[in-house]
Design a protein around this motif. Structure first.
Motif, short mmCIF file in Angstrom:
data_model
loop_
_atom_site.label_atom_id
_atom_site.label_comp_id
_atom_site.label_asym_id
_atom_site.label_seq_id
_atom_site.Cartn_x
_atom_site.Cartn_y
_atom_site.Cartn_z
N THR A 120 -13.40 -4.06 1.20
CA THR A 120 -12.02 -4.28 1.61
C THR A 120 -11.53 -5.64 1.13
OG1 THR A 120 -12.32 -2.93 3.58
CG2 THR A 120 -10.47 -4.45 3.60
N SER A 124 -8.72 -6.58 -1.77
CA SER A 124 -7.58 -7.40 -1.37
C SER A 124 -7.42 -8.60 -2.29
CB SER A 124 -7.74 -7.87 0.08
OG SER A 124 -7.84 -6.78 0.96
N LEU A 164 -3.41 -7.06 4.02
CA LEU A 164 -4.21 -6.53 5.12
C LEU A 164 -3.41 -6.45 6.41
CD1 LEU A 164 -7.62 -8.24 4.35
CD2 LEU A 164 -7.27 -5.80 4.69
N VAL A 323 -7.54 -0.22 0.03
CA VAL A 323 -7.71 -1.02 1.24
C VAL A 323 -7.34 -0.21 2.49
CG1 VAL A 323 -6.95 -3.09 2.47
CG2 VAL A 323 -7.34 -3.18 0.01
N VAL A 327 -10.09 0.13 5.46
CA VAL A 327 -9.85 -0.38 6.81
C VAL A 327 -10.00 0.75 7.81
CG1 VAL A 327 -8.13 -1.39 8.37
CG2 VAL A 327 -8.38 -2.29 6.06
#
Length: 469
Positions: A120, A124, A164, A323, A327
């Motif tokens: 992740t 990012s 995020l 992402v 998540v």
């Protein structure tokens, strides 16, 4: 019962199913395929082909991607059978707890936590690099102070944090919103990739393919050390179907839809990765591809800045979907730990109208924001592959144990073909590619494992719902 015997007690599929009954089953095959492609066709396709070509395989990086896809496809079938037989959350953690014993399940889950968190954060940071490159291409400079963490000459990687935060907000709203956003963005991403491949063909120079597998990379087993190294470094790109297994408890008809979603993901990804690698190394000599944004760089290299900007935007959309899916998966894995008492029970709570594991989602999101914004990942990214390949090995070999369990019925679900040959091949090849990782990576993975076992034996085994039965 001694502590070792207790730690190898096997969990119950029925217990997991009952605990997961609070989650809403809303995902179908299309949603699963979108989530899988959203994860796989992310940083893997927009960054790895360039760096692996430059550092390990040259134009033969396309072969490395094809090998990784084949091995991942075998592992994908193993995950599909487990998901069909055990339609519960937790992925390899839950599978390992049932067929090997709780401590092995914890070890696999702990490995996946490392994999998901680092992946992740890596994606990012990749998103931030593409955004910075896109702005610079259009003569809009951005201060390094807000695009790099304190260990990389800046203060904070703000684009990664914002990305995020937006994704965390979408997921808090609920699964319906998450899958709607994912499906739309995956469609856009696939269109951008098609544009890169179709247009890029016209800029290929055959001379860039010679030598196809450069001599400087030839050593080791069969003289293919470069291809082995590239392949072992590429498995990070194929962790999408691994994350799909974490969503099994939220799938409408997991016995059939999980297998279709996973297999669709592997096939589409294999074709796109191979074509992308061929076009990329045909447009630009592999020696020039050790960059963080090779897709945009390739079109800028052939003086097509407008297309470079479009590809850059498409790359960021691709990373966004990656992402989003990661998540989602990491929060469901942490939820599973809380559900079973291996971490504090409040982490395993499901809340709100949308029935979201909110506490697990917030914990996962905050940790990933901190790593992405402030901690450099260049030294840790290879650990993602260690976690992925370890899970692959145990899940493949676990099929041999699953088939012997008479209490787990899977008569009308997906079963891995060519049993027992295929799961053995999948397990052994995963172990081989673990051995091809750098020694430093294996040492760091060993340290992470020791930390995980310390937590399990000091907290998890004493609070586990299984051990209290």
């Amino acid at each position: 019962m001694g502590i070792i015997a207790r730690s190898f007690r096997k969990d119950s599929v029925l217990k997991f199913s009952h605990a997961d009954s609070h989650l809403k089953r809303v995902l179908n095959t299309r949603d699963l395929t979108a989530l899988g492609i959203g994860t796989v066709i992310g940083t893997g396709i927009f960054i790895l082909p360039g760096t692996e070509a430059a550092q390990h395989a040259g134009p033969a990086v396309a072969i490395a991607f094809l090998l990784a896809a084949i091995i991942s496809g075998i592992s994908g079938m193993a995950y599909s059978e487990f998901a069909s037989a055990m339609p519960v959350a937790g992925s390899a953690y839950s599978y390992g707890s049932v067929v090997y014993g709780q401590v092995i399940g914890w070890f696999l889950g702990w490995s996946l936590i490392l994999e998901y968190f680092l992946a992740t954060s890596a994606i990012s940071v990749g998103f931030s690099s593409y955004l910075t490159g896109l702005l610079q291409t259009n003569h809009l400079g951005v201060s390094k102070a807000i695009t790099a963490g304190p260990f990389e000459g800046g203060i904070v990687n703000l684009p990664a944090i914002i990305l995020l935060a937006v994704i965390l907000s979408i997921q808090i709203i609920g699964l319906s919103t998450t899958r709607w956003v994912e499906n739309i963005f995956v469609a856009i991403k696939l269109a951008i990739l098609a544009l890169f491949i179709i247009v890029g063909i016209f800029f290929i120079k055959p001379s860039n393919f010679s030598p196809f597998y450069p001599k400087e990379f030839r050593s080791g087993l069969f003289g293919l050390s470069g291809i082995w190294a590239a392949t072992s470094g590429i498995f990070f790109a194929f962790l999408g179907f691994d994350t799909l297994a974490a969503h099994t408890a939220e799938v409408k008809h997991p016995k059939t839809q999980m297998a279709r979603g996973i297999i669709n993901t592997v096939i589409v990804s294999a074709v796109l990765y191979t074509l992308f690698g061929i076009v990329l190394t045909g447009m630009v000599n592999y020696r020039n591809l050790n960059v963080s944004d090779p897709a945009s760089f390739a079109f800028a290299f052939v003086h097509q800045n407008g297309l470079a900007s479009i590809i850059g935007i498409g790359s960021m959309i691709g990373m966004f979907t990656g992402v989003l899916a990661l998540v989602f998966a990491s929060s469901r894995l942490i939820y599973s730990f809380g559900r079973d008492g291996l971490l504090p029970s409040f982490i395993g709570k499901v809340s709100g109208k949308q029935r979201v594991p909110l506490n697990a989602l917030l914990i996962a999101g905050v940790i990933e924001i901190i790593i992405s914004g402030f901690i450099p990942l260049s030294e840790l990214a290879s650990l993602i592959n260690a976690g992925t390949l370890t899970a692959f090995a145990f899940v493949n070999f676990g099929i041999l144990l699953l088939r012997r369990r008479r209490d787990i019925k899977n008569d009308d679900g997906f079963k891995m073909p060519l049993f027992p040959v295929l799961p053995i091949i999948g397990g052994l090849t995963s172990v081989f590619f673990v051995s091809q990782l750098e020694t430093r990576t294996l040492i760091l993975f060993g340290i992470w494992t020791i930390i995980g076992l310390f937590i399990y034996y000091t907290y998890g085994i004493r609070h586990s719902s299984l051990q209290k039965e």
